[in-house]
Design a protein around this motif. Structure first.
Motif, PDB file in Angstrom:
ATOM      1  N   ARG A   1      57.250  35.559  43.243  1.00  0.00           N
ATOM      2  CA  ARG A   1      56.284  35.207  44.293  1.00  0.00           C
ATOM      3  C   ARG A   1      54.959  34.833  43.646  1.00  0.00           C
ATOM      4  O   ARG A   1      54.439  35.557  42.800  1.00  0.00           O
ATOM      5  N   ARG A   2      54.411  33.679  44.065  1.00  0.00           N
ATOM      6  CA  ARG A   2      53.207  33.168  43.427  1.00  0.00           C
ATOM      7  C   ARG A   2      52.050  34.172  43.523  1.00  0.00           C
ATOM      8  O   ARG A   2      51.295  34.358  42.561  1.00  0.00           O
ATOM      9  N   SER A   3      51.899  34.821  44.664  1.00  0.00           N
ATOM     10  CA  SER A   3      50.806  35.791  44.823  1.00  0.00           C
ATOM     11  C   SER A   3      50.969  36.964  43.868  1.00  0.00           C
ATOM     12  O   SER A   3      49.994  37.452  43.288  1.00  0.00           O
ATOM     13  N   ASP A   4      52.213  37.442  43.680  1.00  0.00           N
ATOM     14  CA  ASP A   4      52.453  38.545  42.749  1.00  0.00           C
ATOM     15  C   ASP A   4      52.221  38.101  41.309  1.00  0.00           C
ATOM     16  O   ASP A   4      51.675  38.850  40.486  1.00  0.00           O
ATOM     17  N   LEU A   5      52.650  36.870  41.004  1.00  0.00           N
ATOM     18  CA  LEU A   5      52.477  36.350  39.647  1.00  0.00           C
ATOM     19  C   LEU A   5      51.004  36.303  39.266  1.00  0.00           C
ATOM     20  O   LEU A   5      50.617  36.739  38.174  1.00  0.00           O
ATOM     21  N   ARG A   6      50.170  35.808  40.166  1.00  0.00           N
ATOM     22  CA  ARG A   6      48.760  35.637  39.821  1.00  0.00           C
ATOM     23  C   ARG A   6      48.016  36.959  39.727  1.00  0.00           C
ATOM     24  O   ARG A   6      46.980  37.040  39.055  1.00  0.00           O
ATOM     25  N   LYS A   7      48.539  37.985  40.373  1.00  0.00           N
ATOM     26  CA  LYS A   7      47.922  39.305  40.245  1.00  0.00           C
ATOM     27  C   LYS A   7      48.147  39.910  38.864  1.00  0.00           C
ATOM     28  O   LYS A   7      47.472  40.865  38.484  1.00  0.00           O
ATOM     29  N   LEU A   8      49.100  39.349  38.117  1.00  0.00           N
ATOM     30  CA  LEU A   8      49.364  39.846  36.769  1.00  0.00           C
ATOM     31  C   LEU A   8      48.295  39.403  35.779  1.00  0.00           C
ATOM     32  O   LEU A   8      48.179  39.971  34.693  1.00  0.00           O
ATOM     33  N   PHE A   9      47.515  38.401  36.156  1.00  0.00           N
ATOM     34  CA  PHE A   9      46.558  37.803  35.227  1.00  0.00           C
ATOM     35  C   PHE A   9      45.128  38.203  35.569  1.00  0.00           C
ATOM     36  O   PHE A   9      44.734  38.240  36.735  1.00  0.00           O
ATOM     37  N   GLY A  10      44.368  38.487  34.524  1.00  0.00           N
ATOM     38  CA  GLY A  10      42.923  38.604  34.643  1.00  0.00           C
ATOM     39  C   GLY A  10      42.324  37.437  33.894  1.00  0.00           C
ATOM     40  O   GLY A  10      42.792  37.076  32.816  1.00  0.00           O
ATOM     41  N   MET A  11      41.293  36.816  34.465  1.00  0.00           N
ATOM     42  CA  MET A  11      40.770  35.587  33.878  1.00  0.00           C
ATOM     43  C   MET A  11      39.263  35.665  33.687  1.00  0.00           C
ATOM     44  O   MET A  11      38.529  36.077  34.586  1.00  0.00           O
ATOM     45  N   VAL A  12      38.826  35.280  32.511  1.00  0.00           N
ATOM     46  CA  VAL A  12      37.402  35.112  32.235  1.00  0.00           C
ATOM     47  C   VAL A  12      37.241  33.666  31.793  1.00  0.00           C
ATOM     48  O   VAL A  12      37.741  33.271  30.730  1.00  0.00           O
ATOM     49  N   LEU A  13      36.574  32.876  32.611  1.00  0.00           N
ATOM     50  CA  LEU A  13      36.524  31.439  32.401  1.00  0.00           C
ATOM     51  C   LEU A  13      35.269  31.018  31.650  1.00  0.00           C
ATOM     52  O   LEU A  13      34.274  31.747  31.585  1.00  0.00           O
ATOM     53  N   GLN A  14      35.327  29.808  31.110  1.00  0.00           N
ATOM     54  CA  GLN A  14      34.183  29.254  30.400  1.00  0.00           C
ATOM     55  C   GLN A  14      32.996  29.089  31.342  1.00  0.00           C
ATOM     56  O   GLN A  14      31.869  29.440  31.015  1.00  0.00           O
ATOM     57  N   ASP A  15      33.257  28.550  32.533  1.00  0.00           N
ATOM     58  CA  ASP A  15      32.209  28.361  33.540  1.00  0.00           C
ATOM     59  C   ASP A  15      32.272  29.529  34.511  1.00  0.00           C
ATOM     60  O   ASP A  15      33.062  29.530  35.457  1.00  0.00           O
ATOM     61  N   THR A  16      31.438  30.533  34.258  1.00  0.00           N
ATOM     62  CA  THR A  16      31.449  31.731  35.084  1.00  0.00           C
ATOM     63  C   THR A  16      30.908  31.429  36.473  1.00  0.00           C
ATOM     64  O   THR A  16      29.863  30.794  36.606  1.00  0.00           O
ATOM     65  N   TYR A  17      31.618  31.886  37.483  1.00  0.00           N
ATOM     66  CA  TYR A  17      31.136  31.701  38.847  1.00  0.00           C
ATOM     67  C   TYR A  17      30.998  33.051  39.519  1.00  0.00           C
ATOM     68  O   TYR A  17      31.952  33.821  39.600  1.00  0.00           O
ATOM     69  N   LEU A  18      29.789  33.318  39.979  1.00  0.00           N
ATOM     70  CA  LEU A  18      29.529  34.519  40.758  1.00  0.00           C
ATOM     71  C   LEU A  18      29.161  34.085  42.172  1.00  0.00           C
ATOM     72  O   LEU A  18      28.486  33.077  42.364  1.00  0.00           O
ATOM     73  N   PHE A  19      29.586  34.874  43.139  1.00  0.00           N
ATOM     74  CA  PHE A  19      29.359  34.530  44.539  1.00  0.00           C
ATOM     75  C   PHE A  19      28.072  35.164  45.050  1.00  0.00           C
ATOM     76  O   PHE A  19      27.564  36.143  44.487  1.00  0.00           O
ATOM     77  N   SER A  20      27.547  34.597  46.122  1.00  0.00           N
ATOM     78  CA  SER A  20      26.395  35.213  46.771  1.00  0.00           C
ATOM     79  C   SER A  20      26.815  36.583  47.290  1.00  0.00           C
ATOM     80  O   SER A  20      27.857  36.722  47.928  1.00  0.00           O
ATOM     81  N   GLY A  21      26.003  37.579  47.016  1.00  0.00           N
ATOM     82  CA  GLY A  21      26.347  38.959  47.371  1.00  0.00           C
ATOM     83  C   GLY A  21      25.810  39.887  46.303  1.00  0.00           C
ATOM     84  O   GLY A  21      25.040  39.476  45.423  1.00  0.00           O
ATOM     85  N   THR A  22      26.187  41.129  46.364  1.00  0.00           N
ATOM     86  CA  THR A  22      25.706  42.099  45.389  1.00  0.00           C
ATOM     87  C   THR A  22      26.541  42.049  44.115  1.00  0.00           C
ATOM     88  O   THR A  22      27.650  41.505  44.095  1.00  0.00           O
TER      89      THR A  22
END
Length: 614
Positions: free
Chosen positions: A439-460
């Motif tokens: 299942r694609r959703s289960d597969l992606r939960k196996l990965f942790g990602m730190v990307l070159q272009d860091t994106y943080l969302f508005s919030g705390t």
């Protein structure tokens, strides 16, 4: 994640440069609505969900029409009452009835507006939700090839355009149809001869409407497309504002913006002028009809065939008959704009989604961490492979580094692992299980990602770290932050973990944003960690902090590192040198240095400055 674009990509999109079957590039030349009937039928699929409100509103329209159709009759009776000298009492009753009719018509109109506004906003709510839900299901290549500003325009401006058209046109159209029908019947009952005179102007009205609709249909589509292009340019300029300022490109940027804006102005102006000409033309035709009725009515009255009251009542019904025809012409103009917006929205809805999970898809809550590629090939465009017959294997706890020239396919390799893209051929296995069967959703939960272009969302800061695991406690968030070596600087902020961040975390330094991104990945407790150029944009001191944090989070996990700075991958268990979509070399750092091949030459360029091309 950085994109290995290298080539013109249209993953799964063949036949057109940058596009494929059923696919239309956004922001291109617009046309007149391709399928108005089909688009309206699709809109009806959303409208019928609120049919209760619409039916109630249309019932009120019917009663409102009865009230408004009564007014000319009462006027006609009041004039004849005065002419016949029938007495003030009868006239008073007629005038009271006339006042009641006008009051009832006004109240019913208000209620109609409330119901239609509620129904149309619910329809737009559902449509906007459907579009956003669709966007979440689209594959990575869709976002690689589309202007984000244009997508925003489709989700906001085009949907709002549909909303405006729904709330204004639906009741207006129903009212017009009922009024025209009722007025015609009453006109015939009062005077068939005058009715024939009133119908003389109908061909002129139809001709004017047809000509305006023909000209404006294409212009409204162009207007929506140019609006999307303008939004795309503004989004790009604001996102890259620092670069724009750094290179002193303000004047050039303003000139480019002005060119796009002027194009939108010209198209919009032309569309508004042509559509605006319809009402004056219809008024002229309507006045011509009144003149015909007045002349015929005068002749018939002079001969004693009809009374003055009948003429007055007929003129009232004639006005009610011609005005809705004018309204219908105006509705067609509005409809052209709505259909143009709806077609752009449905273009997104028609995009091909990620391949859905099969019924037999495997549920996988966690993985040991063994990864294997077997003869994997991939291309964005058919016949132009980006990855060619790649094979390698790594076991749990190993660190695999992917290095090589820019555009060689390094990021594409890791994107294939989490099924952001689907391999053309070959097999990718995690713990011996084909990832296409997970299942694609289960597969992606196996990965942790730190990307070159860091994106943080508005919030705390807490919310950003907990983005990977929303149910995490504050203690878990703090523990992840300590592992990522960002707890101390967070505590120095005015509100600590409750400090609000602006969009993308612009109030923090690049290194601080990267450390928060690492903490976010740690909190998800992934089986496999992907680090994509995580230290490429920071200073040496911050790089050392990030490297120490990465050592901690890689412990006991399978890790994939994409790096240009070879100092960050010297201790990797396996280094894959990717070139032209193939594994040109593989081994440990020392093995590759002893081989004195491509990796050796790249290392020498970085550290010995021998100046040799790879």
């Amino acid at each position: 994640m950085a994109k290995d674009k290298g080539k013109n990509q249209d993953y799964g999109l063949q036949g057109i440069k940058g596009a494929g079957p059923g696919h239309r590039r956004f922001g291109g030349p617009a046309e007149k609505p391709k399928d108005m009937k089909g688009t309206l039928l699709r809109l009806w699929g959303y409208l019928k969900l609120q049919k209760g409100l619409f039916i109630t509103a249309f019932i009120l329209v019917a009663f409102g029409n009865l009230a408004s159709l009564s007014a000319p009759y009462l006027i006609y009776r009041s004039i004849d009452t005065v002419a016949e000298g029938a007495g003030m009492e009868r006239l008073r009753l007629i005038l009271m009835a006339l006042s009641s009719v006008y009051l009832a018509d006004s109240m019913l109109s208000v209620l109609q507006g409330v119901l239609i506004a509620r129904a149309s906003q619910r329809v737009v709510l559902g449509l906007r939700k459907a579009v956003f839900s669709k966007l979440l299901k689209l594959p990575m290549f869709f976002y690689d090839t589309k202007s984000h500003g244009d997508l925003m325009s489709r989700l906001t401006n085009d949907v709002d355009n549909i909303s405006t058209s729904l709330s204004g046109s639906s009741v207006q159209f129903m009212h017009a149809v009922m009024t025209v029908t009722g007025s015609f019947i009453l006109m015939v009952s009062l005077s068939p001869v005058l009715t024939l005179g009133a119908l003389i102007t109908l061909p002129l009205s139809a001709l004017a409407t047809r000509e305006v609709v023909r000209r404006t249909s294409r212009l409204f589509k162009l207007q929506q497309a140019d609006l999307g292009a303008l939004n795309g340019y503004m989004e790009e300029s604001i996102s890259g504002f620092e670069v724009l300022k750094a290179f002193g490109r303000e004047e050039e940027s303003l000139n480019e913006f002005t060119a796009v804006n002027d194009r939108l102005k010209k198209v919009s102006l032309k569309a508004q002028i042509i559509s605006g000409a319809l009402m004056p033309a219809m008024n002229v035709i309507s006045n011509l009809g009144y003149a015909v009725i007045a002349i015929l009515g005068g002749i018939l009255s002079y001969r004693g065939i009809i009374s003055i009251g009948v003429i007055a009542g007929f003129l009232g019904y004639s006005r009610q008959f011609t005005r809705p025809i004018t309204d219908i012409a105006s509705i067609f103009n509005t409809l052209q704009s709505a259909v143009a917006g709806a077609e752009r929205v449905f273009e997104v809805m028609d995009e091909v989604e990620e391949t859905p999970d099969g019924e037999a898809a495997i549920r996988l809550d966690e993985a040991f961490g063994d990864v294997e590629f077997r003869n994997v090939s991939f291309s964005y465009r058919k016949g132009e492979p980006v990855i060619r017959d790649i094979s390698f294997r790594c076991e749990r706890g190993m660190t695999v580094a992917l290095v090589g020239p820019t555009g060689a396919g390094k990021t594409t390799v890791v994107n294939l692992m989490n099924r952001s893209y689907e391999a053309d051929s070959g097999t990718i296995l995690i713990d011996g299980c084909n990832i296409s069967e997970i299942r694609r959703s289960d597969l992606r939960k196996l990965f942790g990602m730190v990307l070159q272009d860091t994106y943080l969302f508005s919030g705390t800061i807490r919310e950003n770290i907990a983005y990977s695991r929303p149910d995490a406690s504050l203690e878990d968030v703090i523990a992840s932050a300590k592992t990522a070596d960002c707890h101390e600087f967070i505590m120095r902020l005015p509100k600590g973990y409750d400090t609000d961040l602006r969009e993308s975390g612009s109030s923090l330094s690049e290194g601080e944003r990267q450390l928060i991104a690492i903490a976010r990945a740690v909190l998800s407790d992934p089986s496999i960690m992907i680090l994509d150029e995580a230290t490429s944009s920071v200073d040496t001191r911050t790089e050392l902090r990030i490297q120490e944090a990465m050592k901690r989070i890689k412990s006991g996990r399978t890790s994939f590192m994409i790096a240009h700075r070879l100092s960050t991958i010297r201790e990797a268990d396996l280094i894959l040198f990717i070139e032209d979509g193939t594994i040109a070399e593989q081994g440990t750092h020392q093995e590759l240095m002893d081989r004195k091949g491509r990796y050796y030459r790249m290392h020498s360029i970085q550290y010995a400055n021998i100046g040799e091309d790879i």
